[in-house]
Scaffold this active site. Sequence first.
Site, PDB file in Angstrom:
ATOM      1  N   TRP A 151       0.798  -1.227   0.000  1.00  0.00           N
ATOM      2  CA  TRP A 151       0.000   0.000   0.000  1.00  0.00           C
ATOM      3  C   TRP A 151       0.831   1.277   0.000  1.00  0.00           C
ATOM      4  CZ3 TRP A 151       2.069   1.853   4.392  1.00  0.00           C
ATOM      5  CH2 TRP A 151       2.481   0.927   5.355  1.00  0.00           C
ATOM      6  N   ASN A 152       2.148   1.207   0.270  1.00  0.00           N
ATOM      7  CA  ASN A 152       2.866   2.459   0.555  1.00  0.00           C
ATOM      8  C   ASN A 152       3.126   3.313  -0.684  1.00  0.00           C
ATOM      9  OD1 ASN A 152       4.737   0.526  -0.301  1.00  0.00           O
ATOM     10  ND2 ASN A 152       6.405   1.450   0.859  1.00  0.00           N
ATOM     11  N   LYS A 175      -2.279  -8.752  -7.313  1.00  0.00           N
ATOM     12  CA  LYS A 175      -3.050  -8.531  -6.086  1.00  0.00           C
ATOM     13  C   LYS A 175      -2.397  -7.361  -5.380  1.00  0.00           C
ATOM     14  CE  LYS A 175      -2.838  -9.657  -1.863  1.00  0.00           C
ATOM     15  NZ  LYS A 175      -3.203  -8.322  -1.307  1.00  0.00           N
ATOM     16  N   ALA A 176      -2.978  -6.208  -5.577  1.00  0.00           N
ATOM     17  CA  ALA A 176      -2.456  -5.028  -4.874  1.00  0.00           C
ATOM     18  C   ALA A 176      -3.062  -5.018  -3.468  1.00  0.00           C
ATOM     19  CB  ALA A 176      -2.809  -3.769  -5.645  1.00  0.00           C
ATOM     20  N   GLU A 178      -5.233  -4.375  -0.310  1.00  0.00           N
ATOM     21  CA  GLU A 178      -6.665  -4.101  -0.155  1.00  0.00           C
ATOM     22  C   GLU A 178      -6.902  -2.698   0.393  1.00  0.00           C
ATOM     23  OE1 GLU A 178      -5.200  -7.061   0.529  1.00  0.00           O
ATOM     24  OE2 GLU A 178      -6.169  -7.983  -1.203  1.00  0.00           O
ATOM     25  N   SER A 229       6.779  -6.942   3.602  1.00  0.00           N
ATOM     26  CA  SER A 229       7.660  -7.171   4.746  1.00  0.00           C
ATOM     27  C   SER A 229       8.487  -8.447   4.566  1.00  0.00           C
ATOM     28  CB  SER A 229       6.836  -7.271   6.031  1.00  0.00           C
ATOM     29  OG  SER A 229       5.952  -8.365   5.943  1.00  0.00           O
ATOM     30  N   GLU A 250      11.108  -7.910  -2.975  1.00  0.00           N
ATOM     31  CA  GLU A 250      11.551  -6.572  -2.552  1.00  0.00           C
ATOM     32  C   GLU A 250      10.996  -6.379  -1.142  1.00  0.00           C
ATOM     33  OE1 GLU A 250      11.865  -3.300  -1.462  1.00  0.00           O
ATOM     34  OE2 GLU A 250      10.512  -2.462  -2.971  1.00  0.00           O
ATOM     35  N   LEU A 251      11.869  -6.548  -0.142  1.00  0.00           N
ATOM     36  CA  LEU A 251      11.380  -6.681   1.243  1.00  0.00           C
ATOM     37  C   LEU A 251      11.810  -5.493   2.107  1.00  0.00           C
ATOM     38  CD1 LEU A 251      12.068 -10.519   1.462  1.00  0.00           C
ATOM     39  CD2 LEU A 251      10.020  -9.344   0.670  1.00  0.00           C
ATOM     40  N   CYS A 284      10.372   1.830   1.901  1.00  0.00           N
ATOM     41  CA  CYS A 284      11.318   0.746   2.199  1.00  0.00           C
ATOM     42  C   CYS A 284      12.759   1.246   2.204  1.00  0.00           C
ATOM     43  CB  CYS A 284      11.136  -0.404   1.221  1.00  0.00           C
ATOM     44  SG  CYS A 284      11.250   0.089  -0.489  1.00  0.00           S
ATOM     45  N   GLU A 381      12.285  -3.034  11.397  1.00  0.00           N
ATOM     46  CA  GLU A 381      12.004  -1.886  10.519  1.00  0.00           C
ATOM     47  C   GLU A 381      10.863  -1.055  11.097  1.00  0.00           C
ATOM     48  OE1 GLU A 381      10.374  -2.892   6.651  1.00  0.00           O
ATOM     49  OE2 GLU A 381      11.367  -1.158   5.761  1.00  0.00           O
TER      50      GLU A 381
HETATM   51  P1  NAD Z   1       2.236  -7.135   6.451  1.00  0.00           P
HETATM   52  O1  NAD Z   1       3.547  -7.772   6.636  1.00  0.00           O
HETATM   53  O2  NAD Z   1       1.029  -7.833   6.977  1.00  0.00           O
HETATM   54  O3  NAD Z   1       1.935  -6.874   4.901  1.00  0.00           O
HETATM   55  C1  NAD Z   1       2.856  -6.322   4.015  1.00  0.00           C
HETATM   56  C2  NAD Z   1       2.233  -6.462   2.620  1.00  0.00           C
HETATM   57  O4  NAD Z   1       2.119  -7.836   2.302  1.00  0.00           O
HETATM   58  C3  NAD Z   1       0.799  -5.922   2.515  1.00  0.00           C
HETATM   59  O5  NAD Z   1       0.659  -5.290   1.279  1.00  0.00           O
HETATM   60  C4  NAD Z   1      -0.082  -7.154   2.609  1.00  0.00           C
HETATM   61  O6  NAD Z   1      -1.289  -7.018   1.872  1.00  0.00           O
HETATM   62  C5  NAD Z   1       0.780  -8.212   1.983  1.00  0.00           C
HETATM   63  N1  NAD Z   1       0.557  -9.543   2.533  1.00  0.00           N
HETATM   64  C6  NAD Z   1       0.451  -9.889   3.829  1.00  0.00           C
HETATM   65  N2  NAD Z   1       0.298 -11.217   3.959  1.00  0.00           N
HETATM   66  C7  NAD Z   1       0.305 -11.715   2.696  1.00  0.00           C
HETATM   67  C8  NAD Z   1       0.185 -13.024   2.158  1.00  0.00           C
HETATM   68  N3  NAD Z   1       0.061 -14.103   2.939  1.00  0.00           N
HETATM   69  N4  NAD Z   1       0.217 -13.169   0.821  1.00  0.00           N
HETATM   70  C9  NAD Z   1       0.365 -12.105   0.011  1.00  0.00           C
HETATM   71  N5  NAD Z   1       0.488 -10.841   0.462  1.00  0.00           N
HETATM   72  C10 NAD Z   1       0.460 -10.654   1.784  1.00  0.00           C
HETATM   73  O7  NAD Z   1       2.337  -5.752   7.101  1.00  0.00           O
HETATM   74  P2  NAD Z   1       1.658  -4.360   6.931  1.00  0.00           P
HETATM   75  O8  NAD Z   1       1.112  -3.982   8.265  1.00  0.00           O
HETATM   76  O9  NAD Z   1       0.741  -4.224   5.757  1.00  0.00           O
HETATM   77  O10 NAD Z   1       2.961  -3.532   6.617  1.00  0.00           O
HETATM   78  C11 NAD Z   1       3.912  -3.411   7.654  1.00  0.00           C
HETATM   79  C12 NAD Z   1       5.251  -3.896   7.289  1.00  0.00           C
HETATM   80  O11 NAD Z   1       5.380  -4.305   5.950  1.00  0.00           O
HETATM   81  C13 NAD Z   1       6.212  -2.754   7.454  1.00  0.00           C
HETATM   82  O12 NAD Z   1       6.742  -2.764   8.727  1.00  0.00           O
HETATM   83  C14 NAD Z   1       7.243  -2.987   6.411  1.00  0.00           C
HETATM   84  O13 NAD Z   1       8.290  -3.743   6.963  1.00  0.00           O
HETATM   85  C15 NAD Z   1       6.583  -3.843   5.391  1.00  0.00           C
HETATM   86  N6  NAD Z   1       6.289  -3.171   4.123  1.00  0.00           N
HETATM   87  C16 NAD Z   1       7.295  -3.066   3.241  1.00  0.00           C
HETATM   88  C17 NAD Z   1       7.071  -2.444   2.039  1.00  0.00           C
HETATM   89  C18 NAD Z   1       8.171  -2.293   1.027  1.00  0.00           C
HETATM   90  O14 NAD Z   1       8.100  -1.418   0.188  1.00  0.00           O
HETATM   91  N7  NAD Z   1       9.182  -3.167   1.035  1.00  0.00           N
HETATM   92  C19 NAD Z   1       5.821  -1.915   1.744  1.00  0.00           C
HETATM   93  C20 NAD Z   1       4.795  -2.053   2.681  1.00  0.00           C
HETATM   94  C21 NAD Z   1       5.045  -2.698   3.876  1.00  0.00           C
END
Ligand code: NAD
Length: 476
Positions: A151-152, A175-176, A178, A229, A250-251, A284, A381
């Site tokens: 989402w960011n 799948k972007a 939600e 993440s 890309e984590l 990130c 992070e």
């Molecule tokens: P999260 O770890 O639950 O989700 C991160 C992303 O992964 C979200 O877009 C989510 O929809 C997707 N996701 C989660 N579980 C999934 C699954 N089983 N299958 C497919 N997609 C899945 O955490 P969050 O609360 O949405 O974001 C917080 C953390 O995520 C942050 O602390 C950061 O570390 C990381 N993050 C990183 C980036 C990046 O650009 N690398 C972007 C957004 C979030």
Amino acid sequence: MTAYPSLHMIIDGQPVAGGGRRTHAVVNPATGETIGELPLADAADLERALEVAAQGFRIWRDSTPQQRAAVLQGAARLMLERQEDLARIATMEEGKTLPEARIEVLMNVGLFNFYAGEVFRNYGRTLVRPAGQRSTVTHEPVGPVAAFAPWNFPLGNPGRKLGAPIAAGCSVILKAAEETPASALGVLQCLLDAGLPKQVAQAVFGVPDEVSRHLLGSPIIRKLSFTGSTVVGKHLVKLAADNMLRTTMELGGHGPVLVFADADVDAALDMMAASKYRNAGQVCVSPTRFIVEESVFDRFRDGFVERVGRIKVGNGLEDGVVMGPMANPRRPEAMDRLIGEAKARGAKLHTGGQRIGNAGYFYAPTVLSEIPLDAAIMNEEPFGPVALINPFSGEEAMIAEANRLPYGLAAYAWTQDAKRQKRLSREIETGMMGMNTTMIGGADSPFGGVKWSGHGAEDGPEGIMACMVTKAVHEG
Ligand code: NAD
């Protein structure tokens, strides 16, 4: 004024919604109000998307570079025409300021135009062989891609996830997040309106774990592309292993910033303070751990705090706002936990450290210093508007601190000593490095990390090659 659109999935070019499907409420993070109801895929939707993606691959792998270039350039033109609407929708969904959202559109325009040229440069090799024999190495599109975007960067992430497979000749199911569906749908619609065959790119939403298990478990999918993440990335790589999928991951990161006494400290302060609070720190490659040489530590910390005092926080749609809210309620909760624990362990809080207002997910830009290295925030992070500034003595100790964590996405260094710049470029374990700059990307440059920050790169020729496989043909 742009209205928030009604939401759907796009399967086989058709909008899919209703029909008793479960829904997800999309919330404006500046107000906390629900602005849309997003339909979530059931198993039948995902099966249909997979069948269509298989057809789409057969169509698109045989497309000419001219056809791919025309679609990518056409979509870039449409995104530019629709820039203001796309940017407003992204701000409504994610909270970032309108100028930042407009830049995301331009990032996509630049990337699609770059790829439109790059599709002609898919060169193979002819090997040296005796007369009468011929051996060639070619690159072929890997197959249907399952792509997951967070989402960011509501517009930029889907642009990356769609652009590379389409340039390579693959089909893609996106799948972007939600939380930010309308931005992703807006980017996909530009591609479809520019003439992309409807089978080639589709958008589904759902319960993330259900969707990823279903798609990655299908023999139709040949590649996983994920941004998000590290925890989720590791989980998805394990799922992808069962079908031996190609992966681009890309984590997370924990961006170290090394500031040496010989640096232009004012330039470092101006650029790093602006960069830290971009998108409320939910980036990130955000600069996070400031590793400052002892003799300039006080000056750097005070200069940073002073600049943070000038940041205007508010609704990203309003003029003059520099930092919007955080994107969802999980982020302020994480900030409270991480900052609270660091303070309890003796870190000094200079500014911020609390939520702002009662509506939305606003968090004050925060500066901590002298944080113990075993505090959670120095290891996890933070993904939020917090700068962590610590003094260190000597280059060796500063490099050791930069490399201490298992992450390696983006690193920054500020020094005017040319020999030191060379040493740092070699020694810092990172996928991307900014030396006296915060500008570390570009359509023509690989974007990706090492260690727990992932593998494979997006953007640049590398982004397209990551959607290709090689084939060697030997003719006797
Ligand atoms: P999260 O770890 O639950 O989700 C991160 C992303 O992964 C979200 O877009 C989510 O929809 C997707 N996701 C989660 N579980 C999934 C699954 N089983 N299958 C497919 N997609 C899945 O955490 P969050 O609360 O949405 O974001 C917080 C953390 O995520 C942050 O602390 C950061 O570390 C990381 N993050 C990183 C980036 C990046 O650009 N690398 C972007 C957004 C979030």
